[in-house]
Design a protein around this motif. Structure first.
Motif, PDB file in Angstrom:
ATOM      1  N   GLU A  70       5.083  89.232  35.495  1.00 13.98           N
ATOM      2  CA  GLU A  70       4.649  89.397  36.879  1.00 13.98           C
ATOM      3  C   GLU A  70       3.324  88.708  37.162  1.00 13.98           C
ATOM      4  OE1 GLU A  70       4.815  93.142  38.777  1.00 13.98           O
ATOM      5  OE2 GLU A  70       7.001  93.219  38.613  1.00 13.98           O
ATOM      6  N   GLU A  71       2.462  88.588  36.156  1.00 16.77           N
ATOM      7  CA  GLU A  71       1.142  88.024  36.420  1.00 16.77           C
ATOM      8  C   GLU A  71       0.557  87.440  35.141  1.00 16.77           C
ATOM      9  OE1 GLU A  71      -3.073  89.405  38.538  1.00 16.77           O
ATOM     10  OE2 GLU A  71      -1.697  90.908  37.733  1.00 16.77           O
ATOM     11  N   PHE A  81       3.688  92.052  31.819  1.00 13.07           N
ATOM     12  CA  PHE A  81       5.134  91.996  31.635  1.00 13.07           C
ATOM     13  C   PHE A  81       5.787  93.217  32.259  1.00 13.07           C
ATOM     14  CE2 PHE A  81       3.419  89.655  28.020  1.00 13.07           C
ATOM     15  CZ  PHE A  81       4.258  88.550  27.921  1.00 13.07           C
ATOM     16  N   ARG A  82       7.012  93.045  32.738  1.00 15.79           N
ATOM     17  CA  ARG A  82       7.845  94.190  33.068  1.00 15.79           C
ATOM     18  C   ARG A  82       8.306  94.824  31.771  1.00 15.79           C
ATOM     19  NH1 ARG A  82      11.355  91.266  37.899  1.00 15.79           N
ATOM     20  NH2 ARG A  82       9.690  91.357  39.479  1.00 15.79           N
ATOM     21  N   ARG A  92       9.703  82.361  25.125  1.00 21.33           N
ATOM     22  CA  ARG A  92      10.175  81.487  26.213  1.00 21.33           C
ATOM     23  C   ARG A  92       9.378  81.745  27.490  1.00 21.33           C
ATOM     24  NH1 ARG A  92      13.401  82.932  30.137  1.00 21.33           N
ATOM     25  NH2 ARG A  92      14.207  84.740  28.977  1.00 21.33           N
ATOM     26  N   LEU A  93       9.078  83.006  27.781  1.00 23.21           N
ATOM     27  CA  LEU A  93       8.332  83.331  28.994  1.00 23.21           C
ATOM     28  C   LEU A  93       6.896  82.820  28.942  1.00 23.21           C
ATOM     29  CD1 LEU A  93       9.581  87.014  29.451  1.00 23.21           C
ATOM     30  CD2 LEU A  93      10.183  85.055  30.896  1.00 23.21           C
ATOM     31  N   LEU A  94       6.303  82.821  27.750  1.00 22.85           N
ATOM     32  CA  LEU A  94       4.904  82.388  27.611  1.00 22.85           C
ATOM     33  C   LEU A  94       4.743  80.876  27.492  1.00 22.85           C
ATOM     34  CD1 LEU A  94       3.433  85.061  25.165  1.00 22.85           C
ATOM     35  CD2 LEU A  94       3.112  84.914  27.634  1.00 22.85           C
ATOM     36  N   ARG A 175       0.329  95.185  30.346  1.00 22.05           N
ATOM     37  CA  ARG A 175      -0.539  94.005  30.318  1.00 22.05           C
ATOM     38  C   ARG A 175      -1.029  93.788  28.889  1.00 22.05           C
ATOM     39  NH1 ARG A 175      -4.335  95.272  33.956  1.00 22.05           N
ATOM     40  NH2 ARG A 175      -6.078  95.631  32.519  1.00 22.05           N
ATOM     41  N   LEU A 176      -0.712  92.625  28.343  1.00 22.23           N
ATOM     42  CA  LEU A 176      -1.059  92.302  26.953  1.00 22.23           C
ATOM     43  C   LEU A 176      -2.112  91.211  26.897  1.00 22.23           C
ATOM     44  CD1 LEU A 176       2.373  92.043  25.068  1.00 22.23           C
ATOM     45  CD2 LEU A 176       0.764  93.949  25.036  1.00 22.23           C
TER      46      LEU A 176
END
Length: 436
Positions: A70-71, A81-82, A92-94, A175-176
């Protein structure tokens, strides 16, 4: 009715209702309806826990429809992350942001919320488990209130919720703190078990990521050392196909399945099978992307117990465990795994307040060795061990309270945010409320 079963098929349940969540706005209505019907609510991740954390006859939530990023904060590298996002999706998302997770374990099937809620970890004394990477989260409580929590906003809820076993509410966003993407140089060597067990802690202090696998009753251990490198370097030393097949299959998949099956049918062959497996372990070196080196596929169904020990206890505890295995009437084929991780400050984190060494014992699901895990647990508990929340153990609230200085604070927080026990099942009542 549709049944739930975990990865190992050792825990199952038939919920009264399955509820797929695609938007956190659904949760207040789901909670209110469940309470009116007299049902409890549990949120499932990937079903990779070996304990009955999500076992319920009430409402079982599935958050697979709530995944993704999400952000992204480009300055701090914090990523929101959701919570239904699976670990295997994160690389893949990062990738578009040239970011990575600071650390990973060798299994990536879990959901993100499930990983932080059970204190799941990777390896390396400079790196915490997943819950230690969390810098903020959003959680929907039993009364339908959505709360934001961080070190500066609802700080006590933040400390409790980072490892909460799903007992405080449903985490919707995590949030990581991520890091710039990197490569890993992996060196795998076969060493004498006496040598690595004596030097492991000291070597862990100077190696980014160090772990070893040992087949009981043998003198050979496979030692894995991963060194972090900048992203984008060439990787000329890809592992050979033969050594890759030997090590991966012996530790995780086809060959391990074969010897586990044979060992379950003919237990008298297990010492010989362990010697055969240890003799086949081979050495290799390779460099690859962070997530490819950290993780490996696991296709053999097993169950697991893992205890987190103070670093200073490892030598004595491991020697005692080896002595037990030397005389155990029914040893197992699965290798024993040893890793380390940095301390964190979560209230129920298994590495909370202390750098930690993890000793994990596994059992093929068809093995008939009922005394193996209890015997290992007795030994590891004597040396200050804490059980991994997602893996088999026998402890209840009275025993766990002695292991965590903030256990009573967690209990108080749970009672405050969920006074009616909407998110409790029988297993959680035993762990967090009372012995049953």
């Amino acid at each position: 009715m549709k049944r739930f079963a975990n990865f190992s098929r050792t825990v199952s349940a038939t919920p009264a209702r399955w509820q797929s969540i695609t938007d956190p706005a659904q949760l207040p209505g789901v909670f209110a309806k469940a309470a009116k019907e007299g049902h409890t609510v549990r949120a499932m991740g990937a079903g990779h826990s070996f304990t009955p954390l999500v076992q319920t006859s009430g409402v079982l939530l599935n958050l697979d429809g709530f995944q993704g990023i999400e952000e992204v904060d480009a300055l701090t590298h914090e990523v929101t992350f959701r919570s239904g996002t699976r670990l295997w999706q994160i690389p893949r998302l990062l990738r578009p942001y040239n970011l990575a997770l600071a650390n990973m374990g060798d299994i990536d099937r879990q959901s993100l919320a499930g990983a932080i809620s059970t204190s799941t970890h990777g390896t390396g004394l400079a790196f915490t488990g997943f819950s230690g990477m969390v810098s903020g989260l959003r959680i929907t409580l039993a009364d339908g209130t959505e709360m934001r929590a961080s070190p500066t906003e609802n700080a006590d809820l933040f400390q409790a919720a980072r490892v909460s076993l799903g007992a405080l509410g449903v985490i919707t966003h995590v949030r990581l703190r991520c890091v710039p993407e990197f490569m890993l140089s992996a060196v795998e060597r076969v060493e004498d078990i006496d040598q690595i067990s004596k030097s492991f802690i000291e070597r862990s202090r100077s190696t980014d990521h160090l772990e070893f696998f040992w087949f009981s009753g043998t003198s050979r251990a496979l030692v894995k050392a991963n060194t972090r490198l900048p992203a984008g370097i060439s990787a000329p030393n890809a592992p050979g196909k033969v050594s890759t097949w030997l090590n991966d299959e012996l530790l995780s998949n086809g060959a391990l399945q074969a010897i586990c099956t044979l060992g379950a049918l003919r237990p008298q062959l297990i010492p010989r099978l362990n010697r055969l497996a240890a003799a086949a372990l081979s050495e290799r070196k390779h460099t690859g992307q962070w997530y490819r080196v950290f993780t490996s596929p696991r296709r053999v169904r097993f169950t697991e117990m893992e205890y987190a020990l103070p670093l200073e206890s490892f030598g004595t505890a491991f020697a005692e465990f080896r002595a037990y295995l030397a005389k155990a009437p029914a040893p197992v084929v699965f290798p024993i795994e040893v890793r380390t991780a940095a301390a964190d400050d979560t209230w129920l984190g298994i590495a909370s307040g202390r750098p930690t060494v993890y000793l994990a014992v596994h059992r093929y699901v068809r093995d008939n060795v009922p005394e193996y895990f209890p015997a290992a647990e007795r030994i590891l508990r004597r040396h200050g061990g804490r059980p991994h929340w997602g893996k088999e153990h026998s402890l209840g609230a009275s025993q766990l309270s002695a292991l965590y200085p903030r256990f009573a604070d967690f209990q108080a927080m749970r009672s405050t945010v969920d006074p009616q026990g909407l998110f409790l099942n029988e297993h959680l009542r035993r762990l967090l409320v009372e012995e049953v």
